[in-house]
Write an enzyme that holds these catalytic residues in place. Sequence first.
Site, PDB file in Angstrom:
ATOM      1  N   ASP A 101     -22.658 -45.040  42.812  1.00  0.00           N
ATOM      2  CA  ASP A 101     -22.194 -44.277  41.652  1.00  0.00           C
ATOM      3  C   ASP A 101     -21.968 -42.819  42.079  1.00  0.00           C
ATOM      4  OD1 ASP A 101     -21.698 -44.045  38.897  1.00  0.00           O
ATOM      5  OD2 ASP A 101     -23.784 -43.544  38.429  1.00  0.00           O
ATOM      6  N   HIS A 102     -20.829 -42.250  41.726  1.00  0.00           N
ATOM      7  CA  HIS A 102     -20.541 -40.823  41.973  1.00  0.00           C
ATOM      8  C   HIS A 102     -20.736 -40.381  43.425  1.00  0.00           C
ATOM      9  CE1 HIS A 102     -19.906 -39.842  37.760  1.00  0.00           C
ATOM     10  NE2 HIS A 102     -20.984 -40.540  37.464  1.00  0.00           N
TER      11      HIS A 102
ATOM     12  N   GLU B  85     -12.159 -41.333  39.997  1.00  0.00           N
ATOM     13  CA  GLU B  85     -12.233 -40.666  38.689  1.00  0.00           C
ATOM     14  C   GLU B  85     -11.189 -39.574  38.584  1.00  0.00           C
ATOM     15  OE1 GLU B  85     -16.180 -39.576  37.267  1.00  0.00           O
ATOM     16  OE2 GLU B  85     -15.368 -37.774  36.293  1.00  0.00           O
TER      17      GLU B  85
ATOM     18  N   SER C 135     -24.159 -44.038  27.307  1.00  0.00           N
ATOM     19  CA  SER C 135     -25.428 -44.384  26.654  1.00  0.00           C
ATOM     20  C   SER C 135     -25.378 -44.080  25.158  1.00  0.00           C
ATOM     21  CB  SER C 135     -26.592 -43.604  27.294  1.00  0.00           C
ATOM     22  OG  SER C 135     -27.061 -44.287  28.427  1.00  0.00           O
TER      23      SER C 135
ATOM     24  N   ASP D  78     -27.301 -45.073  32.034  1.00  0.00           N
ATOM     25  CA  ASP D  78     -28.510 -44.702  32.749  1.00  0.00           C
ATOM     26  C   ASP D  78     -29.528 -44.105  31.779  1.00  0.00           C
ATOM     27  OD1 ASP D  78     -30.397 -43.895  34.540  1.00  0.00           O
ATOM     28  OD2 ASP D  78     -29.092 -42.645  35.765  1.00  0.00           O
TER      29      ASP D  78
END
Length: 303
Positions: A81-82, A133, A210, A252
């Site tokens: 991720d990222h 992204e 979230s 997350d």
Amino acid sequence: MIVSTKKILFEAQRRKYAVGAFNFSNLEFLQAIVLAAEKNKAAAILSTSEGALKYGGGENLYCLFQNIAKKAKVPLALHLDHGKNIELIKQCIAIGYNSVMFDGSHLSFEENIKLTKQAVHLAQKQGISVEAELGTIGGKEDLVSGQGIIYTDPSLAKEFVERTGCDFLAVAIGTSHGAYKFKGKPHLNLKLLSEIRGMVKVPLVLHGASGVPQKIVLQANRYGARFSAMQGVPDEQLRKAVALGICKVNEDTDLRLAFNLGVREYLAKNRQEFDPRPMLNHAKEKIVETVNQRMDVLRGKGE
Ligand code: G3H
Ligand code: 13P
Ligand code: ZN
């Protein structure tokens, strides 16, 4: 079972649902996510940020994932991720990840294209897929920070995907990382999302998704937390985003809040106990409940 991220997301795109990508840094979160996925008979993506790799070690997290995921009865994939630099991308490809995210959202359009192309080139040689992204997501986590929200431009998104050859695209439509997503009324730009969907054919990803369940926030406060003004993405808006073509939903914060509540509640109710395992088991149960609820939203249940 371990299945490629591409296969998982293409299936979601074809059948018009979204797969949850849940972050983990340790055994307990991983176990809880996999248990919830099995209970729901749902695929899941297990994500590790740069912070998670620093905390748990990439090889360690990979081995934990392999051992647990290969025995599971649902499709699971391990994802970076990222990833903000090519070194990290190379490291995760070498370890054996199923997919990586190259996050060049902080770079200029041309620089983002140049480095995403490099990531795609490196990953494709090993049969690994790449998420990229365009636009920026707000909020701040450990090592992941956004400079505020810059919406994704639909025509630039089309050009970006064509020129980079990325497999999945993360879009910015108003979400932020963390527990403080909106100052006023929560709002996702769903009109923009359908414009992007019209221009881009690869599976779309929503970060910062979230829900920040107020029930968890209130309960945690009852057991000593001092959480205030927390706000997440309303379930209804997330359902609409999925209906409009989001295939991968990153979460997350909700799991972190659930874990926090579990630890606080257990310690408050068991003041003589000092074995960490019952406390961690209780916190794991809270994560399982939360992931269950999130999976219901992603698959259109729980209305
Ligand atoms: O998108 C960010 C994830 O929540 C990871 O956060 O950098 O604190 O591990 P982290
Ligand atoms: P949340 O902070 O909303 O859980 O988002 C997590 C995320 O986007 C991980 O990449
Ligand atoms: Zn993210």
